[in-house]
Scaffold this active site. Structure first.
Site, PDB file in Angstrom:
ATOM      1  N   HIS A 199      -0.320  -5.639   6.758  1.00 41.61           N
ATOM      2  CA  HIS A 199      -1.054  -4.819   5.898  1.00 41.61           C
ATOM      3  C   HIS A 199      -1.959  -5.716   4.927  1.00 41.61           C
ATOM      4  O   HIS A 199      -2.887  -5.353   4.321  1.00 41.61           O
ATOM      5  CB  HIS A 199      -0.356  -4.200   5.041  1.00 41.61           C
ATOM      6  CG  HIS A 199       0.393  -2.897   5.779  1.00 41.61           C
ATOM      7  ND1 HIS A 199       1.698  -2.357   5.475  1.00 41.61           N
ATOM      8  CD2 HIS A 199      -0.346  -2.069   6.791  1.00 41.61           C
ATOM      9  CE1 HIS A 199       1.699  -1.348   6.390  1.00 41.61           C
ATOM     10  NE2 HIS A 199       0.815  -1.146   6.946  1.00 41.61           N
ATOM     11  N   HIS A 221      -7.010   5.217  -0.695  1.00 40.97           N
ATOM     12  CA  HIS A 221      -6.373   4.245  -0.058  1.00 40.97           C
ATOM     13  C   HIS A 221      -6.085   2.964  -0.784  1.00 40.97           C
ATOM     14  O   HIS A 221      -5.268   2.050  -0.211  1.00 40.97           O
ATOM     15  CB  HIS A 221      -7.093   3.720   1.107  1.00 40.97           C
ATOM     16  CG  HIS A 221      -6.545   2.946   2.262  1.00 40.97           C
ATOM     17  ND1 HIS A 221      -6.767   1.781   2.499  1.00 40.97           N
ATOM     18  CD2 HIS A 221      -5.863   3.549   3.429  1.00 40.97           C
ATOM     19  CE1 HIS A 221      -6.074   1.209   3.480  1.00 40.97           C
ATOM     20  NE2 HIS A 221      -5.604   2.240   3.994  1.00 40.97           N
ATOM     21  N   LYS A 247      -3.386   1.163  -3.618  1.00 40.03           N
ATOM     22  CA  LYS A 247      -2.002   1.484  -3.647  1.00 40.03           C
ATOM     23  C   LYS A 247      -1.664   0.609  -5.266  1.00 40.03           C
ATOM     24  O   LYS A 247      -2.221  -0.544  -5.181  1.00 40.03           O
ATOM     25  CB  LYS A 247      -1.143   0.750  -2.866  1.00 40.03           C
ATOM     26  CG  LYS A 247      -1.048   1.365  -1.366  1.00 40.03           C
ATOM     27  CD  LYS A 247      -2.213   0.708  -0.593  1.00 40.03           C
ATOM     28  CE  LYS A 247      -2.164   1.393   0.757  1.00 40.03           C
ATOM     29  NZ  LYS A 247      -3.466   1.409   1.588  1.00 40.03           N
ATOM     30  N   LYS A 275      -4.485  -7.504   2.921  1.00 36.08           N
ATOM     31  CA  LYS A 275      -6.064  -7.606   2.828  1.00 36.08           C
ATOM     32  C   LYS A 275      -6.466  -8.490   1.803  1.00 36.08           C
ATOM     33  O   LYS A 275      -6.187  -8.501   0.791  1.00 36.08           O
ATOM     34  CB  LYS A 275      -6.507  -6.242   2.505  1.00 36.08           C
ATOM     35  CG  LYS A 275      -6.159  -5.253   3.764  1.00 36.08           C
ATOM     36  CD  LYS A 275      -6.023  -3.750   3.081  1.00 36.08           C
ATOM     37  CE  LYS A 275      -5.771  -2.683   4.340  1.00 36.08           C
ATOM     38  NZ  LYS A 275      -4.524  -2.964   5.058  1.00 36.08           N
TER      39      LYS A 275
HETATM   40  C1  JTA Z   1      -3.964   5.122   9.614  1.00 30.67           C
HETATM   41  C2  JTA Z   1      -3.815   2.992   8.085  1.00 30.67           C
HETATM   42  C3  JTA Z   1      -3.597  -0.253   6.389  1.00 30.67           C
HETATM   43  C4  JTA Z   1      -3.175   0.856   7.136  1.00 30.67           C
HETATM   44  C5  JTA Z   1      -2.014   0.960   8.148  1.00 30.67           C
HETATM   45  C6  JTA Z   1      -2.527   2.788   9.057  1.00 30.67           C
HETATM   46  C7  JTA Z   1      -2.094   3.816   9.932  1.00 30.67           C
HETATM   47  C8  JTA Z   1      -2.759   4.909  10.154  1.00 30.67           C
HETATM   48  C9  JTA Z   1      -4.308   4.007   8.556  1.00 30.67           C
HETATM   49  C10 JTA Z   1      -3.995   2.176   7.503  1.00 30.67           C
HETATM   50  N1  JTA Z   1      -1.656   1.730   8.925  1.00 30.67           N
HETATM   51  N2  JTA Z   1      -0.968   3.638  10.914  1.00 30.67           N
HETATM   52  O1  JTA Z   1      -3.058  -1.379   6.419  1.00 30.67           O
HETATM   53  O2  JTA Z   1      -4.561  -0.008   5.662  1.00 30.67           O
HETATM   54  O3  JTA Z   1      -0.512   4.825  11.542  1.00 30.67           O
HETATM   55  O4  JTA Z   1      -0.472   2.985  11.067  1.00 30.67           O
HETATM   56  O5  JTA Z   1      -4.960   2.215   6.705  1.00 30.67           O
END
Ligand code: JTA
Length: 596
Positions: free
Chosen positions: A252, A479, A481, A254
């Site tokens: 995850h 989006h 956190k 970034k």
């Molecule tokens: C949709 C996601 C992130 C991240 C991780 C996601 C999933 C669906 C958006 C997302 N997973 N998923 O790291 O930002 O189901 O894994 O934005």
């Protein structure tokens, strides 16, 4: 007794689906166990799969009116959107969301006016559409001014297309971050989950577009192959696969490492490297200062910050055990990071014991809070506020992890006495998503699955809406956190964290062996702001009333990106769950949500 806890047992989220499968974390992800147990059989939702689903929904939106009148026609087949439905190779930079607009224009009968197409940020300044009343990003503001506007915290939001310009003041687009005004780029690294390679390349200024770029990702198997395929045409791009040996682990993190002629900059943020994540969402960014190169032969300790940031960053990179990243560890060692006032809070997959137990996840945060904050009077009444965009499985009740581990760590303040402090959680409601700029498709980035949600109705009593009127971002779904500790009147802050970590055990870690071991599945990264590192004498920040105002005492006023006090879900509110239909009310584009 029962009455006293009624708020923990409200009706938020009553679904009528039967639960059978057992998904450990962040559900909605396919949990099918692969039949041929191979060497690499871990079922995770790859970014390319998530994007494919999102493309399909956007290609074929279901209009509320047509659905209501029963006039809906079968999907428009002639628009061959999924010719290449890899997700990786479909560069969305120019036309994400255009297909849906086109279809709507075709499908909308009399009585419903089609919306004019919206401008895309890649056509900034040369847009022909009439809807660019509020242009995106970067047109009006000098990126150089932006750098200083964010001081001393250097915490920024991303620009949002379609809101009043005043609300984009001090906000950054990825093109701003990569602007030559911030440094003459020589080489860079992009750590992320979801990467649209052609789009990413276009975000770099032309003069830097061929500079070496390392992409660090967690994709495996077919998804990895697709990413390699997408990167293949670009000779300057190298890929680094982060090892993910634990089931349901995700990369995850970034982060950008930007090596300039003038030095080095670290950017830790919450956006995927895809158009949609930099368009109409609320995302967070921390920019480091420009780190100058240290003279060769300087002492090893030179260049470390009071927050130990350089060693912690190197430690985080070391956890990948990658030869390429070891080269970047060396580069970092050659720079002066001493001005860094933020603390690094990361997660990396593994099982950790002894001194390693507190290196990552919620115990890392607990340790920093114990060692670098001081108790405040009446701290038992100071709530922890958590704000996130996805949710994992947290067990049968609050005692299993949420209180015993998560709140215990985040409720730490110096070496003060422990107490059962209030916990407020902010996560978009169905109505938040429905009325957002993107409408229901915004829910494609809020992957809370029904299988998880229906197992933990107790959790939803903690939930509060997404509300950000003062930053103009109520309609830009989070989006980002964030986690913080505030005073009971929400005017003071004991600390603030921006991170990639959602509310999940996979991200924050959970105890094993009666707490002797910390178990973490995913890579996560964030930065923690502590008052002590910013010269606060009170041990707190004040909450900045208006994040755009130039405060008299910027030393201590922190720009919290959403409205306080948090607004609890009403009896009718339900948390957004992405894999169930919403057909009773249209979104901002006149559509309903029918996940397949
Ligand atoms: C949709 C996601 C992130 C991240 C991780 C996601 C999933 C669906 C958006 C997302 N997973 N998923 O790291 O930002 O189901 O894994 O934005």
């Amino acid at each position: 007794m029962h009455r006293a806890t009624h708020s923990q047992e409200s009706n938020h989220g009553k679904w009528t689906l039967s639960s059978s499968d057992d998904e450990p974390e962040e559900s909605g992800k396919p949990s099918r166990s692969p039949t041929g147990a191979s060497l690499d059989p871990l079922p995770r939702y790859s970014c390319s799969e998530a994007r494919k689903a999102s493309h399909k929904r956007k290609a074929n939106p279901v209009s509320f009116e047509e659905e209501e009148q029963g006039t809906r026609q079968s999907p428009v087949k002639k628009l061959k959107l999924d010719k290449d439905d890899s997700g990786w190779c479909l560069s969305s930079s120019d036309d994400e969301s255009k297909p849906s607009q086109k279809i709507k224009a075709e499908r909308e009968g009399p009585g419903r006016k089609p919306r004019p197409p919206q401008t895309q940020d890649d056509e900034r300044g040369q847009s022909t559409s009439g809807q660019d009343k509020y242009k995106t990003p970067s047109d009006s503001q000098d990126p150089w001014d932006l750098l200083h506007a964010g001081e001393p915290f250097c915490f920024y939001l991303t620009k949002v297309r379609g809101i009043k310009p005043k609300y984009n003041f001090g906000a950054l687009h990825i093109k701003d971050i990569l602007s030559p005004l911030y440094g003459t780029l020589e080489s860079s690294v992009q750590f992320n989950y979801c990467i649209d390679v052609p789009w990413l390349v276009k975000q770099y200024p032309e003069e830097f577009r061929k500079k070496p770029l390392l992409v660090v990702h967690g994709e495996k198997q077919e998804s990895k192959a697709k990413l390699h395929e997408a990167a293949h045409p670009y000779e300057h791009i190298r890929l680094c696969q982060a090892k993910l040996d634990i089931a349901f682990g995700t990369h995850h993190t970034k982060m950008m490492l930007l090596l300039y002629k003038e030095g080095l900059r670290v950017v830790i943020h919450t956006s995927n490297l895809i158009h949609g994540d930099w368009d109409q969402k609320t995302q967070g960014i921390w920019l480091s200062p420009l780190y100058r190169r240290i003279q060769e032969g300087a002492s090893i300790s030179a260049g470390e910050s009071a927050t130990n940031f350089r060693a912690d960053l190197i430690s985080y990179l070391a956890s990948y055990n990658s030869p390429t990243l070891r080269e970047w560890m060396e580069i970092i060692k050659q720079h002066d990071l001493s001005e860094t006032r933020a603390y690094l809070v990361g997660s990396t997959p593994g099982r950790f014991q002894g001194v390693e137990r507190e290196k990552w996840g919620h115990l890392r945060l607990r340790k920093l809070l114990r060692e670098h904050t001081t108790p405040v009077p009446g701290q038992q009444d100071w709530p922890v506020i958590g704000q996130f965009s996805s949710i994992g499985s947290m067990g049968a009740d609050k005692t299993k992890w949420l209180h015993s581990e998560f709140r215990e760590s985040l409720g730490t303040l110096g070496k003060g006495a422990k107490a059962d402090i209030p916990l407020h959680l902010i996560y978009p409601s169905v109505d938040n998503v429905r009325t957002s700029l993107e409408g229901y498709p915004a829910g494609g980035s809020l992957p809370y699955g029904i299988q998880t949600a229906q197992k933990q109705p107790w959790l939803h009593s903690y939930f509060h809406r997404w509300k950000a009127e003062t930053s103009g971002r109520s309609s830009a779904m989070p989006h980002i956190k964030t986690y913080m500790r505030t005073s009971p009147d929400f005017q003071e802050l004991a600390w603030f964290l921006v991170t990639s970590a959602n509310l999940s055990k996979a991200a924050w870690g959970c105890f094993e062996k009666s707490g002797a071991q910390m178990f973490i599945r995913s890579y996560e990264l964030g930065v923690l702001f502590l008052p002590s590192a910013f010269g606060s004498e009170t041990g707190t920040f004040s909450v900045k009333e208006n994040i755009y105002a130039k405060s008299e005492n910027p030393q201590s006023a922190f720009p919290v990106p959403y409205d306080l006090p948090p607004e609890r879900y009403s009896g009718k509110d339900r948390p957004w769950v992405w894999n169930i239909p919403y057909v009773n009310a249209p979104d901002t584009h006149g559509n309903i949500w029918c996940p397949s």
